[in-house]
Design a protein around this motif. Sequence first.
Motif, PDB file in Angstrom:
ATOM      1  N   PRO A   1      -4.207   0.679  16.172  1.00 59.50           N
ATOM      2  CA  PRO A   1      -4.219  -0.791  16.080  1.00 59.50           C
ATOM      3  C   PRO A   1      -4.514  -1.212  14.643  1.00 59.50           C
ATOM      4  CG  PRO A   1      -6.295  -0.017  16.988  1.00 59.50           C
ATOM      5  CD  PRO A   1      -5.437   1.206  16.765  1.00 59.50           C
ATOM      6  N   VAL A   2      -3.835  -2.259  14.173  1.00 64.04           N
ATOM      7  CA  VAL A   2      -4.054  -2.770  12.815  1.00 64.04           C
ATOM      8  C   VAL A   2      -4.064  -4.288  12.825  1.00 64.04           C
ATOM      9  CG1 VAL A   2      -2.984  -0.766  11.675  1.00 64.04           C
ATOM     10  CG2 VAL A   2      -1.581  -2.770  12.215  1.00 64.04           C
ATOM     11  N   SER A   3      -4.742  -4.856  11.828  1.00 63.48           N
ATOM     12  CA  SER A   3      -4.572  -6.279  11.555  1.00 63.48           C
ATOM     13  C   SER A   3      -3.216  -6.412  10.874  1.00 63.48           C
ATOM     14  CB  SER A   3      -5.709  -6.809  10.684  1.00 63.48           C
ATOM     15  OG  SER A   3      -5.799  -6.079   9.484  1.00 63.48           O
ATOM     16  N   PHE A   4      -2.603  -7.574  10.975  1.00 62.87           N
ATOM     17  CA  PHE A   4      -1.234  -7.697  10.501  1.00 62.87           C
ATOM     18  C   PHE A   4      -0.929  -9.128  10.074  1.00 62.87           C
ATOM     19  CE2 PHE A   4      -1.005  -9.298  14.712  1.00 62.87           C
ATOM     20  CZ  PHE A   4       0.064 -10.191  14.744  1.00 62.87           C
ATOM     21  N   GLY A   5       0.173  -9.252   9.377  1.00 62.78           N
ATOM     22  CA  GLY A   5       0.737 -10.554   9.043  1.00 62.78           C
ATOM     23  C   GLY A   5       2.211 -10.535   9.387  1.00 62.78           C
ATOM     24  N   TYR A   6       2.774 -11.725   9.507  1.00 60.63           N
ATOM     25  CA  TYR A   6       4.186 -11.846   9.888  1.00 60.63           C
ATOM     26  C   TYR A   6       4.749 -13.081   9.212  1.00 60.63           C
ATOM     27  CZ  TYR A   6       8.284 -12.404  12.951  1.00 60.63           C
ATOM     28  OH  TYR A   6       9.554 -12.543  13.443  1.00 60.63           O
ATOM     29  N   ASP A   7       5.876 -12.930   8.543  1.00 61.66           N
ATOM     30  CA  ASP A   7       6.487 -14.066   7.846  1.00 61.66           C
ATOM     31  C   ASP A   7       7.795 -14.525   8.475  1.00 61.66           C
ATOM     32  OD1 ASP A   7       8.306 -12.120   7.075  1.00 61.66           O
ATOM     33  OD2 ASP A   7       7.847 -12.264   4.932  1.00 61.66           O
ATOM     34  N   GLY A   8       8.046 -14.086   9.706  1.00 64.34           N
ATOM     35  CA  GLY A   8       9.290 -14.453  10.378  1.00 64.34           C
ATOM     36  C   GLY A   8      10.386 -13.418  10.212  1.00 64.34           C
ATOM     37  N   GLU A   9      10.187 -12.487   9.287  1.00 65.68           N
ATOM     38  CA  GLU A   9      11.175 -11.439   9.049  1.00 65.68           C
ATOM     39  C   GLU A   9      10.579 -10.042   9.082  1.00 65.68           C
ATOM     40  OE1 GLU A   9      13.387 -12.152   5.488  1.00 65.68           O
ATOM     41  OE2 GLU A   9      13.829 -14.213   6.027  1.00 65.68           O
ATOM     42  N   SER A  10       9.364  -9.904   8.565  1.00 66.43           N
ATOM     43  CA  SER A  10       8.733  -8.595   8.440  1.00 66.43           C
ATOM     44  C   SER A  10       7.292  -8.656   8.923  1.00 66.43           C
ATOM     45  CB  SER A  10       8.741  -8.135   6.976  1.00 66.43           C
ATOM     46  OG  SER A  10      10.054  -8.060   6.482  1.00 66.43           O
ATOM     47  N   VAL A  11       6.785  -7.486   9.315  1.00 61.38           N
ATOM     48  CA  VAL A  11       5.379  -7.325   9.679  1.00 61.38           C
ATOM     49  C   VAL A  11       4.706  -6.605   8.515  1.00 61.38           C
ATOM     50  CG1 VAL A  11       3.778  -6.201  11.281  1.00 61.38           C
ATOM     51  CG2 VAL A  11       5.888  -7.233  12.149  1.00 61.38           C
ATOM     52  N   TYR A  12       3.496  -7.054   8.172  1.00 60.21           N
ATOM     53  CA  TYR A  12       2.754  -6.482   7.048  1.00 60.21           C
ATOM     54  C   TYR A  12       1.426  -5.922   7.530  1.00 60.21           C
ATOM     55  CZ  TYR A  12       6.091  -9.287   4.439  1.00 60.21           C
ATOM     56  OH  TYR A  12       7.240  -9.839   3.951  1.00 60.21           O
ATOM     57  N   PHE A  13       0.992  -4.831   6.903  1.00 62.46           N
ATOM     58  CA  PHE A  13      -0.334  -4.268   7.155  1.00 62.46           C
ATOM     59  C   PHE A  13      -0.804  -3.578   5.885  1.00 62.46           C
ATOM     60  CE2 PHE A  13       2.609  -0.928   8.272  1.00 62.46           C
ATOM     61  CZ  PHE A  13       1.993   0.271   7.949  1.00 62.46           C
ATOM     62  N   HIS A  14      -2.082  -3.220   5.852  1.00 67.60           N
ATOM     63  CA  HIS A  14      -2.620  -2.539   4.671  1.00 67.60           C
ATOM     64  C   HIS A  14      -3.404  -1.313   5.108  1.00 67.60           C
ATOM     65  CE1 HIS A  14      -6.792  -3.887   5.284  1.00 67.60           C
ATOM     66  NE2 HIS A  14      -6.243  -5.000   5.752  1.00 67.60           N
ATOM     67  N   THR A  15      -3.597  -0.415   4.167  1.00 68.51           N
ATOM     68  CA  THR A  15      -4.345   0.805   4.438  1.00 68.51           C
ATOM     69  C   THR A  15      -5.245   1.127   3.252  1.00 68.51           C
ATOM     70  OG1 THR A  15      -2.727   2.313   3.424  1.00 68.51           O
ATOM     71  CG2 THR A  15      -2.405   1.771   5.762  1.00 68.51           C
ATOM     72  N   ALA A  16      -6.116   2.093   3.474  1.00 64.26           N
ATOM     73  CA  ALA A  16      -6.877   2.688   2.392  1.00 64.26           C
ATOM     74  C   ALA A  16      -5.904   3.510   1.534  1.00 64.26           C
ATOM     75  CB  ALA A  16      -7.976   3.573   2.975  1.00 64.26           C
ATOM     76  N   PRO A  17      -6.353   4.006   0.398  1.00 65.35           N
ATOM     77  CA  PRO A  17      -5.453   4.791  -0.465  1.00 65.35           C
ATOM     78  C   PRO A  17      -4.892   6.054   0.171  1.00 65.35           C
ATOM     79  CG  PRO A  17      -7.361   4.061  -1.707  1.00 65.35           C
ATOM     80  CD  PRO A  17      -7.630   3.722  -0.259  1.00 65.35           C
ATOM     81  N   ASP A  18      -5.619   6.649   1.120  1.00 71.81           N
ATOM     82  CA  ASP A  18      -5.091   7.825   1.801  1.00 71.81           C
ATOM     83  C   ASP A  18      -5.625   7.845   3.225  1.00 71.81           C
ATOM     84  OD1 ASP A  18      -7.380   8.905  -0.303  1.00 71.81           O
ATOM     85  OD2 ASP A  18      -7.678   9.616   1.751  1.00 71.81           O
ATOM     86  N   GLY A  19      -5.022   8.691   4.047  1.00 68.19           N
ATOM     87  CA  GLY A  19      -5.458   8.785   5.438  1.00 68.19           C
ATOM     88  C   GLY A  19      -4.321   9.194   6.349  1.00 68.19           C
ATOM     89  N   ARG A  20      -4.621   9.207   7.628  1.00 69.68           N
ATOM     90  CA  ARG A  20      -3.676   9.713   8.621  1.00 69.68           C
ATOM     91  C   ARG A  20      -2.408   8.862   8.716  1.00 69.68           C
ATOM     92  NH1 ARG A  20      -4.927  11.750  14.754  1.00 69.68           N
ATOM     93  NH2 ARG A  20      -3.083  13.055  14.823  1.00 69.68           N
ATOM     94  N   LYS A  21      -2.548   7.531   8.673  1.00 69.80           N
ATOM     95  CA  LYS A  21      -1.349   6.682   8.727  1.00 69.80           C
ATOM     96  C   LYS A  21      -0.381   7.046   7.607  1.00 69.80           C
ATOM     97  CE  LYS A  21      -3.601   2.641   8.966  1.00 69.80           C
ATOM     98  NZ  LYS A  21      -4.954   2.909   9.384  1.00 69.80           N
ATOM     99  N   ILE A  22      -0.918   7.237   6.423  1.00 71.90           N
ATOM    100  CA  ILE A  22      -0.065   7.559   5.276  1.00 71.90           C
ATOM    101  C   ILE A  22       0.600   8.917   5.460  1.00 71.90           C
ATOM    102  CG2 ILE A  22      -0.069   7.996   2.786  1.00 71.90           C
ATOM    103  CD1 ILE A  22      -2.322   5.792   2.696  1.00 71.90           C
ATOM    104  N   GLU A  23      -0.119   9.883   5.980  1.00 74.38           N
ATOM    105  CA  GLU A  23       0.482  11.195   6.249  1.00 74.38           C
ATOM    106  C   GLU A  23       1.674  11.061   7.190  1.00 74.38           C
ATOM    107  OE1 GLU A  23      -2.619  13.671   7.800  1.00 74.38           O
ATOM    108  OE2 GLU A  23      -3.851  13.461   5.995  1.00 74.38           O
TER     109      GLU A  23
END
Length: 157
Positions: A38-60
């Motif tokens: 689960p992540v916090s997110f943003g949406y501009d009507g076209e794309s979904v946005y999220f952020h991460t730490a500099p490294d971690g499992r999502k990035i892998e």
Amino acid sequence: MRRRDKEIRSREEIDAVIRAAEVCRLAFARADEPYLVPVSFGYDGESVYFHTAPDGRKIEFIEANNRVCFELEANVALVRDADDACAWTFSFESVIGYGMVRELGSPGEKNHALNQIMRHYSGRTWDIPEHRTASTRVWRIDIESVTGKRSEEKANG
């Protein structure tokens, strides 16, 4: 979709469910290993946005396979039945989508994305200093497809 009677067909209604959701769940896959988060997110009507730490499992997982599935829901309520345990259900609206994740690198792109996230939760735009975003990795999901479902079950008892 199996239950066509529950399908949300209008993109405007699908967008409304996305905007009403509080959490976005991202599903990743690497080789034969799934990963759901689960992540916090943003949406501009076209794309979904999220952020991460500099490294971690999502990035892998993104580095191994940048295709994702995402899920959001809104207006979720447990529907109880005083007489029939098998009649308990949920009323809900949900969206499932597929897309490609792309990392945003420029300060302008990152600021736009982070403001989409903040606008989603706060309803306003923020002045986010570049030094605060320098250590944050910011991502955009380019949506390829999206479907919506609505179940408006009513309580019997």
